[in-house]
Design a protein around this motif. Structure first.
Motif, PDB file in Angstrom:
ATOM      1  N   UNK A 268       8.067  15.681  -1.636  1.00  0.00           N
ATOM      2  CA  UNK A 268       9.096  14.733  -2.067  1.00  0.00           C
ATOM      3  C   UNK A 268       9.569  13.875  -0.900  1.00  0.00           C
ATOM      4  N   UNK A 269       9.756  14.504   0.267  1.00  0.00           N
ATOM      5  CA  UNK A 269      10.175  13.733   1.440  1.00  0.00           C
ATOM      6  C   UNK A 269       9.075  12.780   1.897  1.00  0.00           C
ATOM      7  N   UNK A 270       7.823  13.208   1.779  1.00  0.00           N
ATOM      8  CA  UNK A 270       6.712  12.315   2.129  1.00  0.00           C
ATOM      9  C   UNK A 270       6.704  11.102   1.203  1.00  0.00           C
ATOM     10  N   UNK A 271       6.915  11.344  -0.105  1.00  0.00           N
ATOM     11  CA  UNK A 271       6.975  10.239  -1.055  1.00  0.00           C
ATOM     12  C   UNK A 271       8.137   9.312  -0.763  1.00  0.00           C
ATOM     13  N   UNK A 272       9.294   9.890  -0.419  1.00  0.00           N
ATOM     14  CA  UNK A 272      10.461   9.076  -0.091  1.00  0.00           C
ATOM     15  C   UNK A 272      10.186   8.214   1.141  1.00  0.00           C
ATOM     16  N   UNK A 273       9.559   8.810   2.160  1.00  0.00           N
ATOM     17  CA  UNK A 273       9.248   8.058   3.370  1.00  0.00           C
ATOM     18  C   UNK A 273       8.332   6.876   3.086  1.00  0.00           C
ATOM     19  N   UNK A 274       7.292   7.114   2.296  1.00  0.00           N
ATOM     20  CA  UNK A 274       6.381   6.028   1.932  1.00  0.00           C
ATOM     21  C   UNK A 274       7.098   4.949   1.130  1.00  0.00           C
ATOM     22  N   UNK A 275       7.952   5.391   0.215  1.00  0.00           N
ATOM     23  CA  UNK A 275       8.651   4.440  -0.648  1.00  0.00           C
ATOM     24  C   UNK A 275       9.602   3.565   0.163  1.00  0.00           C
ATOM     25  N   UNK A 276      10.383   4.180   1.042  1.00  0.00           N
ATOM     26  CA  UNK A 276      11.329   3.417   1.860  1.00  0.00           C
ATOM     27  C   UNK A 276      10.576   2.464   2.782  1.00  0.00           C
ATOM     28  N   UNK A 277       9.486   2.957   3.389  1.00  0.00           N
ATOM     29  CA  UNK A 277       8.686   2.092   4.264  1.00  0.00           C
ATOM     30  C   UNK A 277       8.119   0.911   3.486  1.00  0.00           C
ATOM     31  N   UNK A 278       7.638   1.184   2.266  1.00  0.00           N
ATOM     32  CA  UNK A 278       7.088   0.117   1.450  1.00  0.00           C
ATOM     33  C   UNK A 278       8.122  -0.934   1.098  1.00  0.00           C
ATOM     34  N   UNK A 279       9.318  -0.493   0.749  1.00  0.00           N
ATOM     35  CA  UNK A 279      10.388  -1.440   0.416  1.00  0.00           C
ATOM     36  C   UNK A 279      10.787  -2.266   1.642  1.00  0.00           C
ATOM     37  N   UNK A 280      10.895  -1.604   2.772  1.00  0.00           N
ATOM     38  CA  UNK A 280      11.319  -2.311   3.988  1.00  0.00           C
ATOM     39  C   UNK A 280      10.281  -3.350   4.413  1.00  0.00           C
ATOM     40  N   UNK A 281       9.010  -2.975   4.371  1.00  0.00           N
ATOM     41  CA  UNK A 281       7.958  -3.885   4.804  1.00  0.00           C
ATOM     42  C   UNK A 281       7.779  -5.061   3.846  1.00  0.00           C
ATOM     43  N   UNK A 282       8.142  -4.872   2.585  1.00  0.00           N
ATOM     44  CA  UNK A 282       7.980  -5.952   1.611  1.00  0.00           C
ATOM     45  C   UNK A 282       9.322  -6.569   1.222  1.00  0.00           C
ATOM     46  N   UNK A 283      10.330  -6.390   2.057  1.00  0.00           N
ATOM     47  CA  UNK A 283      11.669  -6.910   1.754  1.00  0.00           C
ATOM     48  C   UNK A 283      11.600  -8.414   1.529  1.00  0.00           C
ATOM     49  N   UNK A 284      12.055  -8.913   0.370  1.00  0.00           N
ATOM     50  CA  UNK A 284      11.838 -10.322   0.023  1.00  0.00           C
ATOM     51  C   UNK A 284      12.490 -11.316   0.962  1.00  0.00           C
ATOM     52  N   UNK A 285      13.637 -10.969   1.521  1.00  0.00           N
ATOM     53  CA  UNK A 285      14.304 -11.927   2.395  1.00  0.00           C
ATOM     54  C   UNK A 285      13.531 -12.130   3.687  1.00  0.00           C
ATOM     55  N   UNK A 286      12.664 -11.184   4.043  1.00  0.00           N
ATOM     56  CA  UNK A 286      11.846 -11.323   5.230  1.00  0.00           C
ATOM     57  C   UNK A 286      10.476 -11.916   4.904  1.00  0.00           C
ATOM     58  N   UNK A 287      10.225 -12.070   3.608  1.00  0.00           N
ATOM     59  CA  UNK A 287       8.954 -12.653   3.164  1.00  0.00           C
ATOM     60  C   UNK A 287       9.253 -13.654   2.056  1.00  0.00           C
TER      61      UNK A 287
ATOM     62  N   UNK B  32       0.833  -1.207   0.000  1.00  0.00           N
ATOM     63  CA  UNK B  32       0.000   0.000   0.000  1.00  0.00           C
ATOM     64  C   UNK B  32       0.865   1.254   0.000  1.00  0.00           C
ATOM     65  N   UNK B  33       1.937   1.243   0.782  1.00  0.00           N
ATOM     66  CA  UNK B  33       2.841   2.402   0.824  1.00  0.00           C
ATOM     67  C   UNK B  33       3.454   2.659  -0.554  1.00  0.00           C
ATOM     68  N   UNK B  34       3.865   1.599  -1.226  1.00  0.00           N
ATOM     69  CA  UNK B  34       4.457   1.759  -2.557  1.00  0.00           C
ATOM     70  C   UNK B  34       3.430   2.291  -3.556  1.00  0.00           C
ATOM     71  N   UNK B  35       2.187   1.813  -3.444  1.00  0.00           N
ATOM     72  CA  UNK B  35       1.138   2.287  -4.351  1.00  0.00           C
ATOM     73  C   UNK B  35       0.843   3.762  -4.117  1.00  0.00           C
ATOM     74  N   UNK B  36       0.755   4.168  -2.854  1.00  0.00           N
ATOM     75  CA  UNK B  36       0.492   5.575  -2.556  1.00  0.00           C
ATOM     76  C   UNK B  36       1.635   6.445  -3.060  1.00  0.00           C
ATOM     77  N   UNK B  37       2.875   5.979  -2.884  1.00  0.00           N
ATOM     78  CA  UNK B  37       4.031   6.725  -3.397  1.00  0.00           C
ATOM     79  C   UNK B  37       3.956   6.852  -4.916  1.00  0.00           C
ATOM     80  N   UNK B  38       3.575   5.776  -5.597  1.00  0.00           N
ATOM     81  CA  UNK B  38       3.457   5.815  -7.052  1.00  0.00           C
ATOM     82  C   UNK B  38       2.364   6.762  -7.520  1.00  0.00           C
TER      83      UNK B  38
END
Length: 326
Positions: free
Chosen positions: A301-320, A186-192
C-alpha cells in the motif's frame, strides 16, 4: 390560403429528458457510489456490528465484539473502511468519465465503465460460496446494476467514431516516457495496475482462504478458533474481504483507463488527486488506528501511495500548462 403548420416533433417523455443520452444517470450512479462509500466509512467509524450482521451471527454477536480485546471487530472494520474508500474513489472516477469523455462521445470511456462495472458488481458473487448473503449489499446492487446497465446501453449509440473495444488501446498523448510528464504518467499507470492486481488477490483470498498470515497474527487467533467462536464468523469476514477486493479492482481499472486514455487536463488531475487521496487515506490510515501495523502487510500500500504521489507531482498541470487544457 394559409400555409399548413409544419409538423411538430413528438415531445420527449420526462424520464427520457432527465436521462438524456444515458450520461446523466451514469453520473448519478457515480454519485450514489460515492455516497455509499461515505456511508460505509461512517458505519466503520461507529465500530458496531450492523443489524443484519447481528442477526446472522446470532447469540454470539456480543461475545465476538469483546473477544481478544476487540481485535476481531477491529479487523472487520479495517476491511470495511478500506472498502468505503475504494467505493468513493470509484464513484468519483465514474462521475468524471460520464461528465467529460463520455459526454464528448469518446468510446474508450464507455468501455472503461463497462470493464470497471463488471469487476465491481460481479465481486458480489465471490463470497456467496460461504453461504452468507448481505441484504444491504444485495439491495444496493439490485438498485444500481439495472440503472448502470440500461444507461450504458442508452449511451452506446451516441458514441462518436469507432465504438470498438480497441479504442482503449490508444493512448491519449504521445508523451515521451523519459520526459517528466511521461514518468509521472507511468507512475500513475503502475499504481493503477497495482491496485487492480491487489484487488484480484483480495477477491481470491476472500473467496478461498479468507485470511493471510498477518491477519491471524493481528487477531492472535487461528481459523479453527474463529470457527469455534461462531461457524458464521468466517463467512461474514470473507464477505468484507471479497467486497473490498472487488471495489479495489474496479477502481484500479478505472484509474488505468483514465490515465491511459484520458486527455491530460486539470479536471482529470483533480479527480485523480481526490480519488487517490480518499482511497489511500482510508486503506492505509485505518491500520494504525486499530494497531495493525505489520510492515509486510502495509508495504504494498505504501509503495502504491509513493508511486501515486510521485505521478501526481510529476504531472502537476500548473507545471505543465502546455499539456493540460481546462
Amino acid at each position: 390560403m394559409p400555409l399548413p403548420e409544419p409538423p411538430t416533433a413528438e415531445p420527449q417523455s420526462l424520464v427520457a429528458a432527465l436521462a438524456g443520452n444515458g450520461r446523466r444517470l451514469l453520473t448519478l450512479v457515480g454519485m450514489s457510489l460515492t455516497l455509499s462509500g461515505g456511508f460505509a466509512l461512517f458505519l466503520a467509524a461507529m465500530r458496531q456490528l450492523l443489524p443484519h450482521d447481528v442477526a446472522y451471527l446470532g447469540a454470539v454477536a456480543s461475545q465476538i465484539c469483546g473477544a481478544n480485546d476487540g481485535r476481531i471487530l477491529h479487523f472487520m472494520f479495517h476491511d470495511r473502511a478500506a472498502f468505503g474508500g475504494a467505493v468513493i474513489a470509484t464513484g468519483l472516477l465514474y462521475m468524471w468519465l460520464a461528465e467529460f469523455p463520455l459526454r464528448q462521445g469518446q468510446a474508450w470511456a464507455w468501455w472503461v465503465l463497462v470493464g470497471s462495472g463488471v469487476l465491481g458488481f460481479s465481486s458480489f458473487l465471490a463470497y456467496l460460496g460461504f453461504g452468507y448473503f448481505d441484504v444491504w449489499h444485495g439491495t444496493a446492487t439490485a438498485l444500481l446494476l439495472p440503472v448502470f446497465g440500461l444507461e450504458l446501453a442508452r449511451s452506446f449509440p451516441h458514441l462518436r467514431g469507432s465504438r470498438h473495444l480497441r479504442s482503449v488501446l490508444r493512448p491519449s498523448v504521445a508523451e515521451a516516457w523519459g520526459s517528466r510528464a511521461g514518468i509521472g504518467r507511468a507512475c500513475l499507470l503502475v499504481a493503477g495496475f497495482g491496485m487492480l492486481l491487489a484487488g484480484f488477490v483480495n477477491v481470491v483470498v476472500g473467496a478461498t482462504r479468507v485470511f493471510v498470515p498477518q491477519d491471524l497474527q493481528y487477531m492472535n487467533l487461528t481459523v479453527k478458533q474463529l470457527m469455534t467462536l461462531s461457524p458464521r464468523l468466517v463467512p461474514l469476514i470473507a464477505h468484507d474481504r471479497a467486497g473490498f477486493g472487488g471495489a479495489l479492482a474496479s477502481c484500479g481499472l478505472a484509474l488505468v483507463g483514465c490515465v491511459w486514455c484520458g486527455a491530460p487536463s486539470r479536471g482529470l488531475w483533480q479527480v485523480l488527486a481526490l480519488a487517490g487521496g480518499v482511497g489511500f487515506a482510508t486503506a492505509i490510515g485505518v491500520h494504525p488506528l486499530i494497531g495493525y501495523t505489520d510492515v509486510g502487510h502495509l508495504a504494498p500500500a505504501f509503495a502504491g501511495l509513493g508511486l501515486f504521489v510521485a505521478g501526481l507531482w510529476l504531472s502537476f498541470p500548473l507545471k505543465h500548462a502546455g499539456n493540460f487544457a481546462g
